[in-house]
Design an enzyme around this catalytic site. Structure first.
Site: not given
Ligand code: ATP
Ligand code: MG
Length: 140
Positions: A10, A50, A58, A86, A92, A103, A113, A116, A127
């Protein structure tokens, strides 16, 4: 079973000079890089990526962040790579991420974080297709 996942280094990680560190971790984990490029997503492109999160509070912020600078997008291949990646990434929220995960070590907040990784075979297929066409994936 051989599987593929979409990985993104990222904009926060690219900005901090962590591209090499991230690639080293993926390679050391035994993941094969079968496609890789640098992209600076527009806001619209980040929203498309997304889209599953468009109702989340968010969404606006994370799509602004993901379009704030260049990212490195990669397709990683290995047995069970979706779950293994993962695990390597960690939770996350970096505060909940296990010791030794990417992370836990490099994230600075729940949004910024570092990486992805796709979370299921269906999302991986969507994706990977979002960023790469068949000719851009190196053969077996
Ligand atoms: P990613 O999809 O980026 O691999 P993830 O699967 O661990 O991450 P998701 O729930 O898919 O988490 O959320 C996508 C992204 O949105 C997160 O990686 C983070 O950058 C952001 N995000 C998620 N939850 C929050 C939150 N509560 N507040 C702010 N940003 C968030
Ligand atoms: Mg995700």
């Amino acid at each position: 079973m051989k599987e593929r996942t979409l990985s993104i280094i990222k904009p926060d990680a690219v900005g901090k000079g962590l591209i090499g560190e991230m690639i080293k971790r993926f390679e050391q984990a035994g993941f094969k890089i079968v496609a890789m490029k640098m992209v600076h997503m527009s806001k619209k492109e980040a929203e498309g990526f997304y889209a599953v999160h468009k109702e989340r509070p968010f969404f606006e912020s994370v799509t602004r962040f993901m379009s704030s600078g260049p990212s490195v997008v990669m397709v990683l291949e290995a047995d069970n790579v979706i779950a293994r990646n993962r695990e390597l990434m960690g939770a996350t929220n970096y505060k909940e991420a296990a010791e030794g995960t990417i992370r836990r070590e490099f994230a600075t907040d729940i949004e910024k974080n570092v990486v992805h990784g796709s979370d299921a075979p269906e999302t991986a297929a969507f994706e990977i297709g979002y960023f790469f066409n068949a000719l851009e994936l190196v053969g077996v």
